[in-house]
Design a protein around this motif. Sequence first.
Motif, PDB file in Angstrom:
ATOM      1  N   SER A   1     -64.735  16.212-112.905  1.00 12.50           N
ATOM      2  CA  SER A   1     -64.392  15.165-113.866  1.00 12.50           C
ATOM      3  C   SER A   1     -65.642  14.550-114.489  1.00 12.50           C
ATOM      4  O   SER A   1     -65.693  14.296-115.696  1.00 12.50           O
ATOM      5  CB  SER A   1     -63.563  14.070-113.183  1.00 12.50           C
ATOM      6  OG  SER A   1     -62.393  14.603-112.607  1.00 12.50           O
TER       7      SER A   1
ATOM      8  N   PRO B   1     -54.683  23.617-108.703  1.00 12.94           N
ATOM      9  CA  PRO B   1     -55.820  22.911-108.095  1.00 12.94           C
ATOM     10  C   PRO B   1     -55.884  23.067-106.574  1.00 12.94           C
ATOM     11  O   PRO B   1     -56.958  23.244-106.000  1.00 12.94           O
ATOM     12  CB  PRO B   1     -55.594  21.456-108.500  1.00 12.94           C
ATOM     13  CG  PRO B   1     -54.832  21.539-109.775  1.00 12.94           C
ATOM     14  CD  PRO B   1     -53.918  22.710-109.586  1.00 12.94           C
TER      15      PRO B   1
ATOM     16  N   GLY C   1     -63.038  17.105-107.081  1.00 15.74           N
ATOM     17  CA  GLY C   1     -62.439  16.713-108.347  1.00 15.74           C
ATOM     18  C   GLY C   1     -63.329  15.772-109.126  1.00 15.74           C
ATOM     19  O   GLY C   1     -63.407  15.843-110.360  1.00 15.74           O
TER      20      GLY C   1
ATOM     21  N   CYS D   1     -58.764  11.100-111.963  1.00 15.70           N
ATOM     22  CA  CYS D   1     -59.169  12.047-110.923  1.00 15.70           C
ATOM     23  C   CYS D   1     -58.516  11.708-109.595  1.00 15.70           C
ATOM     24  O   CYS D   1     -58.028  12.588-108.877  1.00 15.70           O
ATOM     25  CB  CYS D   1     -60.694  12.053-110.800  1.00 15.70           C
ATOM     26  SG  CYS D   1     -61.321  13.044-109.433  1.00 15.70           S
TER      27      CYS D   1
ATOM     28  N   THR E   1     -55.890  14.056-107.622  1.00 19.14           N
ATOM     29  CA  THR E   1     -56.196  14.506-106.260  1.00 19.14           C
ATOM     30  C   THR E   1     -55.111  14.081-105.283  1.00 19.14           C
ATOM     31  O   THR E   1     -54.735  14.837-104.375  1.00 19.14           O
ATOM     32  CB  THR E   1     -57.559  13.940-105.807  1.00 19.14           C
ATOM     33  OG1 THR E   1     -58.559  14.295-106.762  1.00 19.14           O
ATOM     34  CG2 THR E   1     -57.948  14.510-104.458  1.00 19.14           C
TER      35      THR E   1
ATOM     36  N   ILE F   1     -52.275  16.425-105.575  1.00 24.73           N
ATOM     37  CA  ILE F   1     -52.780  17.785-105.752  1.00 24.73           C
ATOM     38  C   ILE F   1     -51.749  18.820-105.306  1.00 24.73           C
ATOM     39  O   ILE F   1     -51.048  18.640-104.304  1.00 24.73           O
ATOM     40  CB  ILE F   1     -54.108  17.966-104.985  1.00 24.73           C
ATOM     41  CG1 ILE F   1     -54.774  19.291-105.375  1.00 24.73           C
ATOM     42  CG2 ILE F   1     -53.902  17.888-103.485  1.00 24.73           C
ATOM     43  CD1 ILE F   1     -56.183  19.449-104.831  1.00 24.73           C
TER      44      ILE F   1
ATOM     45  N   GLY G   1     -59.977  16.019-112.089  1.00 22.30           N
ATOM     46  CA  GLY G   1     -59.655  16.716-110.856  1.00 22.30           C
ATOM     47  C   GLY G   1     -60.154  18.148-110.867  1.00 22.30           C
ATOM     48  O   GLY G   1     -60.980  18.540-111.687  1.00 22.30           O
ATOM     49  N   ILE G   2     -59.621  18.937-109.952  1.00 18.64           N
ATOM     50  CA  ILE G   2     -60.079  20.327-109.784  1.00 18.64           C
ATOM     51  C   ILE G   2     -59.329  21.224-110.762  1.00 18.64           C
ATOM     52  O   ILE G   2     -58.338  21.877-110.406  1.00 18.64           O
ATOM     53  CB  ILE G   2     -59.864  20.784-108.326  1.00 18.64           C
ATOM     54  CG1 ILE G   2     -60.540  19.801-107.366  1.00 18.64           C
ATOM     55  CG2 ILE G   2     -60.438  22.180-108.106  1.00 18.64           C
ATOM     56  CD1 ILE G   2     -60.244  20.063-105.903  1.00 18.64           C
TER      57      ILE G   2
END
Length: 422
Positions: free
Chosen positions: A128, A57, A124, A46, A50, A53, A170-171
Amino acid sequence: MKQLLVALVLNSGLLLLVWRWLRLRLAEPLLGRWLLPLLALKVLACAVATYFIGGDPLYYFGWSCSVNQQLWADPAAWLHTLGSNEFHFGGRHLVFHGFSNTLFFIKLLSGLQLAGNGSALLMGLYCSLFCFVASWELVRAVVRIWPATPAGAVLVGFLMWPSVVYWTSGITKESLLVGSGAAVVALVLGWLYGGRRVRPGAVVLALALAVLHFQMRFFFAGLLLAVLSGLGLIRVAERLLGRSRREVAVLLLAGWLLGGAWMLGEISPVFSLNKFTSRLLINYHTLQQNSGSRPHLNYPDLRPTGTSLLQHTPQAVAATLSRPWPWEGSGVLYVAAGLENLLLLALLLWAAIETARGRPGSLPFAVVVALLAYCLLLAALLGLSTPNLGTLNRYRVALLPYLLWLGLQHPHAARWLRRIGL
């Protein structure tokens, strides 16, 4: 100041829940020792996702911040946004024509921003952790229901396989997609094979998770829910017959899936074969054009007909499971994905050989058939509609954990997994 206070309260509550969950799971004799190392791996993935990113995301995060600003400035307008396909606030506009899983994800993230308070890392981490906890609960369910099967097979598939760990951290939509699917599977298997009582609270939870799974990716969820309901039908037939017959299980599942597809086409033209094939081909050509000079799948003879799709299905399934090769593409990610694919093919070949020798493992035949049907049907759908190899590698994480679970549960794999402490 008010926003920070709300974030502190929400994060404190979340931290308490995670701690209570961890404390109970760490005490479990078989799985407990793997909990913290795998959780650390998830958090690391994660953090990496991030730090680098970008792309989708970053797009989701940016718009969720804007929608969250609307929540604080005008809650009534935010509630209106939740029920519509449009967002208008502060000079920013986002409009979708019809249902969009992207807009749904952004709306969901905007609510999570109450705790995230503008931090991409926290956002994120929430996604996760959801995937991690749901996957861990599926591992626990499998161990409880079938203690003779290797827990390591599910652990590898959901929590150790590199691309699965990476794309569900993450996102990302995949974090919620895989997590919600794993949780639904855990609940259904507990009801069908684990002797769990069907309690109202669990049913509500299963429905909420199924809706989330459906909202993340419509066709993926449709396939998973179809095979799970087919598995339920097989269990009913087994209890009526008083025994388990393999041919009955295969016929029931095939009839259920084909009959369901036909019925949906009769109910609405949206689900008709012509509409499906046309939409699939449009998606294929759009992604192929967007691929540019990057490696991609190519089906020059693909036509929007059922016959053409069937003819290309074996090639599509093979491509989903094997592409990219290590020598395709010039980036490090292509090489890593290619090496992972070689390992995946070796494991699947090993499983096929063991099955041919009469050593398939101890999972119930109906469960194997249902999960294998889901994997193959989704692999065909992805291989036919997603020629871009990067997107294909990301999308297929919805089926990889189940395929690895099946491929690593034969006795030789079980012995190898137990040798390394799994």
